[in-house]
Design a protein around this motif. Structure first.
Motif, mmCIF file in Angstrom:
data_model
loop_
_atom_site.group_PDB
_atom_site.id
_atom_site.type_symbol
_atom_site.label_atom_id
_atom_site.label_comp_id
_atom_site.label_asym_id
_atom_site.label_seq_id
_atom_site.Cartn_x
_atom_site.Cartn_y
_atom_site.Cartn_z
ATOM 1 N N TYR A 15 20.094 3.826 -8.730
ATOM 2 C CA TYR A 15 21.443 4.238 -8.129
ATOM 3 C C TYR A 15 20.674 4.901 -6.709
ATOM 4 C CZ TYR A 15 22.485 4.839 -13.082
ATOM 5 O OH TYR A 15 22.699 4.743 -14.657
ATOM 6 N N VAL A 24 15.563 3.036 -11.584
ATOM 7 C CA VAL A 24 15.524 3.662 -13.023
ATOM 8 C C VAL A 24 14.763 2.483 -13.782
ATOM 9 C CG1 VAL A 24 16.988 4.482 -14.994
ATOM 10 C CG2 VAL A 24 17.544 5.126 -12.742
ATOM 11 N N PRO A 43 9.582 8.860 -22.733
ATOM 12 C CA PRO A 43 9.956 10.367 -22.538
ATOM 13 C C PRO A 43 11.366 10.286 -21.745
ATOM 14 C CG PRO A 43 8.022 9.220 -21.359
ATOM 15 C CD PRO A 43 8.577 8.307 -22.086
ATOM 16 N N SER A 44 11.641 11.465 -21.767
ATOM 17 C CA SER A 44 13.095 11.977 -21.445
ATOM 18 C C SER A 44 13.228 11.647 -19.963
ATOM 19 C CB SER A 44 13.400 13.530 -21.409
ATOM 20 O OG SER A 44 14.752 13.619 -21.012
ATOM 21 N N GLY A 45 14.358 10.754 -19.542
ATOM 22 C CA GLY A 45 14.281 10.267 -18.116
ATOM 23 C C GLY A 45 13.636 8.914 -18.121
ATOM 24 N N SER A 46 13.137 8.436 -18.925
ATOM 25 C CA SER A 46 12.332 7.237 -18.621
ATOM 26 C C SER A 46 13.261 5.858 -18.520
ATOM 27 C CB SER A 46 11.397 6.723 -19.939
ATOM 28 O OG SER A 46 11.979 6.833 -20.924
ATOM 29 N N GLY A 47 14.739 6.100 -18.840
ATOM 30 C CA GLY A 47 15.573 4.953 -18.651
ATOM 31 C C GLY A 47 16.011 4.480 -19.924
ATOM 32 N N LYS A 48 15.847 5.045 -20.923
ATOM 33 C CA LYS A 48 16.030 4.355 -22.394
ATOM 34 C C LYS A 48 17.755 4.005 -22.555
ATOM 35 C CE LYS A 48 14.469 7.962 -24.825
ATOM 36 N NZ LYS A 48 14.222 8.699 -23.435
ATOM 37 N N SER A 49 18.427 5.110 -22.160
ATOM 38 C CA SER A 49 19.864 5.048 -22.296
ATOM 39 C C SER A 49 20.666 4.247 -21.095
ATOM 40 C CB SER A 49 20.673 6.402 -22.064
ATOM 41 O OG SER A 49 20.276 7.309 -23.103
ATOM 42 N N THR A 50 19.898 4.299 -19.976
ATOM 43 C CA THR A 50 20.309 3.128 -18.999
ATOM 44 C C THR A 50 20.036 1.872 -19.435
ATOM 45 O OG1 THR A 50 19.797 4.808 -17.336
ATOM 46 C CG2 THR A 50 20.096 2.539 -16.579
ATOM 47 N N GLU A 172 20.264 7.379 -29.826
ATOM 48 C CA GLU A 172 19.977 9.000 -30.246
ATOM 49 C C GLU A 172 21.202 9.164 -31.529
ATOM 50 O OE1 GLU A 172 17.471 11.673 -28.392
ATOM 51 O OE2 GLU A 172 17.480 10.461 -26.620
ATOM 52 N N HIS A 204 14.224 9.532 -29.787
ATOM 53 C CA HIS A 204 12.958 10.522 -29.430
ATOM 54 C C HIS A 204 12.003 10.868 -30.703
ATOM 55 C CE1 HIS A 204 15.030 12.153 -26.042
ATOM 56 N NE2 HIS A 204 13.916 11.926 -25.407
HETATM 57 N N1 LIG Z 1 24.632 7.991 -12.867
HETATM 58 C C1 LIG Z 1 23.522 8.132 -12.406
HETATM 59 N N2 LIG Z 1 23.386 8.287 -10.988
HETATM 60 C C2 LIG Z 1 22.133 8.818 -10.600
HETATM 61 N N3 LIG Z 1 20.966 8.691 -11.559
HETATM 62 C C3 LIG Z 1 21.102 8.515 -12.855
HETATM 63 C C4 LIG Z 1 22.423 8.210 -13.200
HETATM 64 N N4 LIG Z 1 22.246 8.063 -14.609
HETATM 65 C C5 LIG Z 1 21.006 8.268 -15.026
HETATM 66 N N5 LIG Z 1 20.267 8.431 -13.907
HETATM 67 C C6 LIG Z 1 18.765 8.586 -13.708
HETATM 68 O O1 LIG Z 1 18.100 7.514 -14.292
HETATM 69 C C7 LIG Z 1 16.932 8.048 -15.013
HETATM 70 C C8 LIG Z 1 17.174 7.509 -16.402
HETATM 71 O O2 LIG Z 1 18.121 8.084 -17.410
HETATM 72 P P1 LIG Z 1 18.478 8.077 -18.607
HETATM 73 O O3 LIG Z 1 19.616 8.652 -19.181
HETATM 74 O O4 LIG Z 1 18.630 6.332 -18.924
HETATM 75 O O5 LIG Z 1 17.149 8.451 -19.520
HETATM 76 P P2 LIG Z 1 16.600 8.662 -20.885
HETATM 77 O O6 LIG Z 1 15.263 7.949 -20.994
HETATM 78 O O7 LIG Z 1 17.853 8.085 -21.655
HETATM 79 O O8 LIG Z 1 16.612 10.142 -20.825
HETATM 80 P P3 LIG Z 1 16.861 11.095 -22.223
HETATM 81 O O9 LIG Z 1 15.788 10.933 -23.284
HETATM 82 O O10 LIG Z 1 16.675 12.590 -21.764
HETATM 83 O O11 LIG Z 1 18.235 10.784 -22.855
HETATM 84 C C9 LIG Z 1 16.921 9.653 -14.942
HETATM 85 O O12 LIG Z 1 16.099 10.051 -13.869
HETATM 86 C C10 LIG Z 1 18.624 9.818 -14.391
HETATM 87 O O13 LIG Z 1 18.302 11.257 -13.714
#
Ligand SMILES: Nc1ncnc2c1ncn2[C@@H]1O[C@H](COP(=O)(O)OP(=O)(O)OP(=O)(O)O)[C@@H](O)[C@H]1O
Ligand SMILES: [Mg+2]
Length: 256
Positions: A15, A24, A43-50, A172, A204
């Protein structure tokens, strides 16, 4: 030999905001196989949802490729992508996201009417079978607001498979549920998988992950490990405890 359904080739996602690039996902190579129940942890923020959104065409990749069977979905026209998602992919999220003025039955049936080569009457039969299988027959004509969070999420699971998707993506799916409802939703996902449904689920929760036969560990946007498990037998009497111990021990080798 398992057949590959989805495959990535150096999938990357970043991003840009205020001139700063946030990476990410970094050059991820992975495959999803027919019939597998794959869990993605990290972990939270590791990029799983992305990652889940990039795999399912809900989000665009920055670089690399994602192939569904033999077709690259990167750069696919939006209409073709929407068609692929509605015909071949199913989705469940943390929240049920039901349509508030439709009954549970209608919430399940409506996306089913988009299914190609199937009549509306056939779709209603499928929806009825699903509502019974999800234990929702008595609530079929209730609005979401008249049902519990657990019932709404079971409805969301039914809706996600009404089109008999090739892959069910779940982010999740039990994240907003209490323990009893979590176990019910997990049992449904397990039964679907046992009947052949391919599932890719972000979680998680070790108790959720043990339902999978394969777990990928994501950290800092890269896959750091993979664990193969025997298939969970939803109808069996095996205790989850030894699996949970195995997965917890594996997770402790990461910064979990
Ligand atoms: N639209 C966006 N713009 C900028 N950064 C983003 C965007 N979407 C996600 N991120 C960043 O990408 C990283 C991964 O986000 P993601 O939501 O994929 O994590 P996650 O592993 O699913 O976390 P969680 O367990 O908290 O759901 C995070 O640092 C988040 O801040
Ligand atoms: Mg997430």
């Amino acid at each position: 030999m398992k057949r590959t359904i989805l495959q990535t080739d150096r999938l990357s996602k970043s991003y840009a905001s205020d001139g700063v690039q946030t990476h990410v996902l970094s050059a991820i190579d992975l495959s999803l196989y027919e019939g597998d129940f794959t869990a993605i942890m990290g972990p939270s923020g590791s990029g799983k949802s992305t990652l889940l959104y990039c795999l399912s065409g809900m989000d665009a990749v920055t670089a690399g490729d994602v192939r569904y069977r033999e077709t690259s979905i990167v750069g696919m026209r939006e209409q073709d992508m929407a068609n692929l998602r509605s015909q071949h992919f199913g989705f469940v999220f943390q929240q049920a996201h039901l349509v508030s003025n439709l009954t549970l039955f209608e919430n399940i049936a409506v996306p089913g009417y988009l299914k190609e080569n199937r009549s509306a009457a056939e779709t209603r039969t499928v929806a009825q079978a699903l509502i019974e299988r999800m234990g929702l027959a008595a609530d079929a004509h209730h609005l979401p607001s008249q049902t519990s969070g657990g019932q709404q999420q079971r409805c969301a699971v039914a809706r996600s498979v009404v089109n008999d998707p090739d892959i069910l993506f779940a982010d999740e799916p039990t994240g907003a549920l209490n323990r009893a409802n979590t176990l019910e939703v997990l049992a449904l996902l397990g039964e679907l998988n046992e009947a052949g449904q391919t599932i890719c689920m972000v979680t998680h929760d070790v108790q959720c992950a043990v339902r999978a036969n394969r777990i990928l560990y994501l950290e800092d946007g890269a896959i750091k490990g993979e664990l193969e498990l025997a298939s969970w037998v939803a109808s069996g009497t095996d205790s989850a405890k030894p699996r949970e111990a195995q997965v917890s021990a594996w997770l402790s080798s990461f910064s979990w």
